[in-house]
Design an enzyme around this catalytic site. Sequence first.
Site, mmCIF file in Angstrom:
data_model
loop_
_atom_site.group_PDB
_atom_site.id
_atom_site.type_symbol
_atom_site.label_atom_id
_atom_site.label_comp_id
_atom_site.label_asym_id
_atom_site.label_seq_id
_atom_site.Cartn_x
_atom_site.Cartn_y
_atom_site.Cartn_z
ATOM 1 N N GLU A 178 -5.442 -0.340 -10.285
ATOM 2 C CA GLU A 178 -5.848 0.678 -11.366
ATOM 3 C C GLU A 178 -6.426 -0.249 -12.390
ATOM 4 O O GLU A 178 -5.672 -1.372 -13.192
ATOM 5 C CB GLU A 178 -4.740 1.424 -11.765
ATOM 6 C CG GLU A 178 -4.559 2.542 -10.774
ATOM 7 C CD GLU A 178 -3.299 3.322 -10.781
ATOM 8 O OE1 GLU A 178 -3.369 4.304 -10.368
ATOM 9 O OE2 GLU A 178 -2.468 3.107 -11.719
ATOM 10 N N THR B 283 0.904 -1.230 0.133
ATOM 11 C CA THR B 283 -0.045 -0.009 -0.137
ATOM 12 C C THR B 283 0.794 1.209 0.058
ATOM 13 O O THR B 283 1.847 1.162 0.439
ATOM 14 C CB THR B 283 -0.957 0.064 1.215
ATOM 15 O OG1 THR B 283 -1.905 1.033 0.966
ATOM 16 C CG2 THR B 283 -0.142 0.318 2.598
ATOM 17 N N SER C 31 -2.219 13.876 -25.881
ATOM 18 C CA SER C 31 -2.531 14.354 -27.284
ATOM 19 C C SER C 31 -3.781 15.203 -27.684
ATOM 20 O O SER C 31 -4.732 14.945 -27.586
ATOM 21 C CB SER C 31 -2.415 12.993 -28.299
ATOM 22 O OG SER C 31 -3.528 12.374 -27.918
#
Lengths: 412, 412
Positions: free
Chosen positions: B284, B197, B412
């Site tokens: 994620e 963590t 971008s």
Amino acid sequence: MATDISPLAPETYPTLPAIPGVRLATAAAGIRYKGRTDVLFVGLDEGTSVAGVFTRSKCPSAPVDWCRANLAGGVARALLVNSGNANAFTGAKGADAVALSARIAAQAAGCARHEVFVASTGVIGEPLDATKFEPVLPDCVSRAEGGSAAWEAAARAIMTTDTFPKLATRTVDLDGVPMTINGIAKGAGMIQPDMATMLSFVFTDASIAAPVLQALLAAAAERSFNCVTVDGDTSTSDTLIAFATGKAAMAPIETADDPRAAAFGAALEDLLVELAQLVARDGEGARKLVTVRVKGAVDDGSARRIAFAIANSPLVKTAIAGEDANWGRVVMAVGKAGEPADRDRLAIAFGDVRVAHQGARDPDYSEDAASAVMRRPEIDLTVDIGLGTGEARVWTCDLTKAYVEINGDYRS
Amino acid sequence: MATDISPLAPETYPTLPAIPGVRLATAAAGIRYKGRTDVLFVGLDEGTSVAGVFTRSKCPSAPVDWCRANLAGGVARALLVNSGNANAFTGAKGADAVALSARIAAQAAGCARHEVFVASTGVIGEPLDATKFEPVLPDCVSRAEGGSAAWEAAARAIMTTDTFPKLATRTVDLDGVPMTINGIAKGAGMIQPDMATMLSFVFTDASIAAPVLQALLAAAAERSFNCVTVDGDTSTSDTLIAFATGKAAMAPIETADDPRAAAFGAALEDLLVELAQLVARDGEGARKLVTVRVKGAVDDGSARRIAFAIANSPLVKTAIAGEDANWGRVVMAVGKAGEPADRDRLAIAFGDVRVAHQGARDPDYSEDAASAVMRRPEIDLTVDIGLGTGEARVWTCDLTKAYVEINGDYRS
């Protein structure tokens, strides 16, 4: 499987010259793919010496076991490569399939089984049906030739998820006699040092004794294929084999201290660097070729471990995919390498833009200039550790959604 | 930044009880985020002992340096945490910012600076403006309280790319006296062993001398947070701190051989395992929680290295994202670990479906059964090396396009 050609592919492929004593042919044996070639046969004249470098995986494929065992003989008369099935983790059946493949090739080529080298690439864990070589090999032997079209066909037959064929050639002058070195390679994922490319085969008409060829090949591999990483994963099948037919008009190179050995080794390394970079350019989903240079480490080994920590970091690679000059993630990767490093001495540059030095953001750093660098298809990332003179250079590519797509299958 | 809550999040969050001697408050100081809290202040009664485990990064953040230095005192009166800025790789300014943060917190809390522990999480390389704590901390001190809403608010204030707050609680009976242990954590990426963590804080009313608490915390971290990996990347800021207020009616635990130490340690480990799994569930882009179990290795350390080689392999993780029981890639990962392994003794199972044994595909393997396992949100992957009795278990998640998206920025 990807169908679009990598945007990092070269615009044209080199034309490889014939090499006396080398004849190539390809065939579609239906190993797995439909409508394309999947077998490469290479016939080699008597007197060909051989050397090889293989995966350091503790679970190598059956073909790797076979080649390692036969390398001791130092001579080769045939190479048989298939794509579509790696014949890896196939148990006793895998070894049987290799033995049968070698028997079929030896019979067709008219040589001994131990003079046949084999390599397989593709799916792991599926039995390889070696009987599929039987109907195609005699025809390969009769068709085999050394023209430039045959070289490109050879490079195409060994492709799996590759999006373009990988070929390179060099000439080297040994005592006034020009020698040729041709190489082909395949590999796009499961690419990590120890060996980077999955398969690469090099051929020369030079006359070099097998032990010398082995030493030169191992050294050149260390500075080329072993400096490439796509995803940090190491194949069970990585294979680099060099064949020297000795057909050139030269006295054989018998010892490593022969000055011609160094000249040949330099040309070989140069060729392998080109092939290794082609592998990085074809990294699965790659949109950017990244050269990571580390200097100022305590020694070269330390520099190399730091360079690989950076080149394998998913966070660094996704940042590059996003054209983000995220040097904080580079610091993170340096820190996780576990090598001597001093936060407050680090300097980091993307291209010629120094974004950080002495432990903080470079006050003169221009975000616009850095963004311009990040938009390029080829990016140099340089890290100065600031502690010593150790250096390393590795090649990698960015980590894109296309990588996940190619490897994720998404059967749903 | 991700806004959808991870599909692996728990359906409800636990209600944490008050712990005598612990008061919490959060504030929105505008460190980086708008419209959310980004500061956690925790006031601790006099007599609170403290222990900590930190990142093994060679480039730690300034707050980690600060906490390590002050741990020697063994006492704590306040904890100050901010999200939005990690104060890492910020050079001399970073150390100054920590000193200023501690001074502000000490002044507000009425304690010595070295009794203040600090942690920061967020962007690396940007200077942290510690003066932003000045207007909010006195109010935090006056508002701080120990109710369950304060605990959830605390867990939320320290989030960065986390999609849900991470809280856990345990009670442990020590000689008939019930003790409470509460823990909060944050972390979703840049998560690799050593420490998993990024930030976790544990509080108890038990009375435990700092050296005993340190030993128990280090052992529990090794079997919990240090068994989680999301992407193999290690933060510069990983911090786990435990605070023991000693407010419970018990004689202090002064030595590690006190039988109550083992009981407390077991409850602490259980709590940290829950928090560590919550971190993996919030990896994620994660869609699957994967438990990798390795048995039959030559020893536990070898099993652990093999388990991490599997858990960190992009090819294994993308296959799991694609719900593909691709055991060939598991073999590859075992092989690349460099640990003793015999291809022909490996057995691999997804859930209760054995897909491979003795070096080849399990002849009884049902693809339908394996596919059913792969569709589940939680997947057990078990590898038997077949050589010894070494075991390990690590948690990870799959590698999805969302991970690339979250980390790729795609400016971008």
